[in-house]
Motif scaffolding. Structure first.
Motif, PDB file in Angstrom:
ATOM      1  N   PRO A 248     -16.129  33.974  -5.640  1.00 29.91           N
ATOM      2  CA  PRO A 248     -14.717  34.266  -5.918  1.00 29.91           C
ATOM      3  C   PRO A 248     -13.823  33.717  -4.801  1.00 29.91           C
ATOM      4  O   PRO A 248     -14.168  33.791  -3.624  1.00 29.91           O
ATOM      5  CB  PRO A 248     -14.663  35.799  -5.957  1.00 29.91           C
ATOM      6  N   VAL A 249     -12.685  33.160  -5.191  1.00 28.04           N
ATOM      7  CA  VAL A 249     -11.724  32.598  -4.243  1.00 28.04           C
ATOM      8  C   VAL A 249     -10.413  33.368  -4.376  1.00 28.04           C
ATOM      9  O   VAL A 249      -9.836  33.435  -5.462  1.00 28.04           O
ATOM     10  CB  VAL A 249     -11.480  31.098  -4.521  1.00 28.04           C
ATOM     11  N   GLU A 250      -9.945  33.953  -3.284  1.00 27.49           N
ATOM     12  CA  GLU A 250      -8.708  34.723  -3.295  1.00 27.49           C
ATOM     13  C   GLU A 250      -7.530  33.810  -2.961  1.00 27.49           C
ATOM     14  O   GLU A 250      -7.502  33.184  -1.904  1.00 27.49           O
ATOM     15  CB  GLU A 250      -8.776  35.861  -2.268  1.00 27.49           C
ATOM     16  N   LEU A 251      -6.561  33.729  -3.879  1.00 21.65           N
ATOM     17  CA  LEU A 251      -5.378  32.889  -3.686  1.00 21.65           C
ATOM     18  C   LEU A 251      -4.106  33.715  -3.793  1.00 21.65           C
ATOM     19  O   LEU A 251      -4.056  34.695  -4.547  1.00 21.65           O
ATOM     20  CB  LEU A 251      -5.330  31.770  -4.740  1.00 21.65           C
ATOM     21  N   THR A 252      -3.091  33.320  -3.049  1.00 16.82           N
ATOM     22  CA  THR A 252      -1.781  33.938  -3.207  1.00 16.82           C
ATOM     23  C   THR A 252      -1.172  33.432  -4.518  1.00 16.82           C
ATOM     24  O   THR A 252      -1.648  32.437  -5.089  1.00 16.82           O
ATOM     25  CB  THR A 252      -0.854  33.578  -2.042  1.00 16.82           C
ATOM     26  N   PRO A 253      -0.126  34.082  -5.029  1.00 16.44           N
ATOM     27  CA  PRO A 253       0.490  33.623  -6.281  1.00 16.44           C
ATOM     28  C   PRO A 253       0.924  32.158  -6.245  1.00 16.44           C
ATOM     29  O   PRO A 253       0.720  31.418  -7.213  1.00 16.44           O
ATOM     30  CB  PRO A 253       1.687  34.562  -6.444  1.00 16.44           C
ATOM     31  N   LYS A 254       1.528  31.712  -5.148  1.00 13.04           N
ATOM     32  CA  LYS A 254       1.974  30.322  -5.074  1.00 13.04           C
ATOM     33  C   LYS A 254       0.792  29.369  -4.978  1.00 13.04           C
ATOM     34  O   LYS A 254       0.806  28.282  -5.580  1.00 13.04           O
ATOM     35  CB  LYS A 254       2.911  30.141  -3.889  1.00 13.04           C
ATOM     36  N   GLU A 255      -0.236  29.746  -4.232  1.00 13.65           N
ATOM     37  CA  GLU A 255      -1.436  28.914  -4.166  1.00 13.65           C
ATOM     38  C   GLU A 255      -2.078  28.793  -5.545  1.00 13.65           C
ATOM     39  O   GLU A 255      -2.519  27.707  -5.941  1.00 13.65           O
ATOM     40  CB  GLU A 255      -2.438  29.521  -3.180  1.00 13.65           C
ATOM     41  N   PHE A 256      -2.121  29.903  -6.285  1.00 12.75           N
ATOM     42  CA  PHE A 256      -2.691  29.868  -7.632  1.00 12.75           C
ATOM     43  C   PHE A 256      -1.880  28.939  -8.529  1.00 12.75           C
ATOM     44  O   PHE A 256      -2.443  28.140  -9.290  1.00 12.75           O
ATOM     45  CB  PHE A 256      -2.730  31.275  -8.231  1.00 12.75           C
ATOM     46  N   ALA A 257      -0.555  29.046  -8.473  1.00 14.78           N
ATOM     47  CA  ALA A 257       0.308  28.201  -9.315  1.00 14.78           C
ATOM     48  C   ALA A 257       0.105  26.725  -8.997  1.00 14.78           C
ATOM     49  O   ALA A 257       0.061  25.883  -9.901  1.00 14.78           O
ATOM     50  CB  ALA A 257       1.771  28.595  -9.125  1.00 14.78           C
ATOM     51  N   LEU A 258      -0.040  26.397  -7.720  1.00 19.26           N
ATOM     52  CA  LEU A 258      -0.255  25.006  -7.326  1.00 19.26           C
ATOM     53  C   LEU A 258      -1.609  24.506  -7.794  1.00 19.26           C
ATOM     54  O   LEU A 258      -1.713  23.404  -8.366  1.00 19.26           O
ATOM     55  CB  LEU A 258      -0.128  24.875  -5.811  1.00 19.26           C
ATOM     56  N   LEU A 259      -2.661  25.297  -7.575  1.00 20.15           N
ATOM     57  CA  LEU A 259      -3.994  24.887  -8.018  1.00 20.15           C
ATOM     58  C   LEU A 259      -4.029  24.722  -9.536  1.00 20.15           C
ATOM     59  O   LEU A 259      -4.614  23.756 -10.060  1.00 20.15           O
ATOM     60  CB  LEU A 259      -5.034  25.912  -7.572  1.00 20.15           C
ATOM     61  N   LEU A 260      -3.407  25.641 -10.253  1.00 27.06           N
ATOM     62  CA  LEU A 260      -3.377  25.564 -11.711  1.00 27.06           C
ATOM     63  C   LEU A 260      -2.697  24.280 -12.170  1.00 27.06           C
ATOM     64  O   LEU A 260      -3.187  23.599 -13.087  1.00 27.06           O
ATOM     65  CB  LEU A 260      -2.643  26.787 -12.274  1.00 27.06           C
ATOM     66  N   TYR A 261      -1.585  23.922 -11.541  1.00 28.92           N
ATOM     67  CA  TYR A 261      -0.866  22.697 -11.924  1.00 28.92           C
ATOM     68  C   TYR A 261      -1.733  21.464 -11.659  1.00 28.92           C
ATOM     69  O   TYR A 261      -1.780  20.541 -12.484  1.00 28.92           O
ATOM     70  CB  TYR A 261       0.445  22.605 -11.151  1.00 28.92           C
ATOM     71  N   LEU A 262      -2.434  21.450 -10.526  1.00 32.64           N
ATOM     72  CA  LEU A 262      -3.308  20.318 -10.233  1.00 32.64           C
ATOM     73  C   LEU A 262      -4.414  20.188 -11.267  1.00 32.64           C
ATOM     74  O   LEU A 262      -4.703  19.087 -11.757  1.00 32.64           O
ATOM     75  CB  LEU A 262      -3.922  20.489  -8.837  1.00 32.64           C
ATOM     76  N   VAL A 263      -5.043  21.316 -11.616  1.00 25.70           N
ATOM     77  CA  VAL A 263      -6.162  21.272 -12.556  1.00 25.70           C
ATOM     78  C   VAL A 263      -5.685  20.908 -13.963  1.00 25.70           C
ATOM     79  O   VAL A 263      -6.363  20.167 -14.690  1.00 25.70           O
ATOM     80  CB  VAL A 263      -6.912  22.623 -12.555  1.00 25.70           C
TER      81      VAL A 263
END
Length: 232
Positions: A154-169
């Motif tokens: 499991p990888v813990e991300l902040t909301p902004k980190e999650f949004a950025l990773l999601l956009y990249l993927v």
């Protein structure tokens, strides 16, 4: 009508924000201490929370930490004093979506609020209308639960980190410029330096790439970033 909570102990700033946000059509409530702010934040549904770091009774960072234990999704914008870089970094690492440095222009506050609301709505719509699981190599993203797992870890991300990773993927195998990322993750109204993208890419790499043997996020100097399956 969007609801905004202001947690700010400087009465003049709180009143100004309340008046301006009310004029823009938002429903607004205020809290003057950390404990009062935490209680109001936990007892209502808010579209955005404006949170001062320097608060009596309970610091803004402690309020943020406690809120993120039960609420990962409500956008939180920190209000910080000029020169308080360590507090800004700590706040972002604890899950803040953005920060504003005092003194600030009300137009910029409004722009940051609109960007947070727009990003949240976009993420909710995307999660509701698509398959919840996104897969890339050994990386799995659950868009509904917002859980991220790589290689079974499991990888813990902040909301902004999650949004950025999601956009990249979601745009895998495409080289995305900093301007594209800013527009989609932070919003067209973002006021600030595009270097914020580089900062957040470093945050994500420390969690998603560096602990693992193969790299997924790639830098294209002078252009931007791309995420793609690792090469054997």
């Amino acid at each position: 009508m969007e609801r905004i909570l202001i947690i700010e102990d400087e009465d003049k700033i709180a009143r100004l924000l309340e008046m301006e946000l009310g004029y823009e059509g938002y429903t607004v409530d205020c809290a003057l201490t950390g404990r009062e702010g935490l209680r109001k934040a936990a007892s209502g549904q808010w579209d955005v929370i404006l949170l001062d770091i320097m608060l009596p009774e309970l610091s803004g960072l402690e309020v943020l930490r406690r809120l993120r234990q039960t609420d990962e999704f409500t956008p939180i914008i920190l209000l910080t004093a000029r020169g308080s870089t360590p507090d800004k970094v700590s706040g972002l690492n604890l899950g803040a979506n953005d920060y504003m440095t005092k003194p600030f222009e009300i137009e910029e506050v409004l722009a940051r609020i609109r960007a947070c609301i727009r990003t949240r709505k976009s993420n909710q719509q995307a999660a509701a209308g698509s398959h919840p699981l996104l897969l890339l190599d050994d990386l799995t993203i659950n868009t509904r639960s917002r859980e991220v797992v790589r290689g079974g870890v499991p990888v813990e991300l902040t909301p902004k980190e999650f949004a950025l990773l999601l956009y990249l993927v979601e745009n895998r195998n495409q080289v995305l410029s900093r301007e594209q990322i800013i527009n989609e993750v932070w919003g067209y109204d973002f006021v600030g330096d595009t270097n914020v993208v580089d900062v957040y890419i470093r945050y994500i790499r420390k969690k998603v790439d560096y602990p693992f043997p193969k790299q997924l996020i790639h830098t294209f100097r002078g252009v931007g970033y791309c995420i793609k399956e690792s090469e054997a």
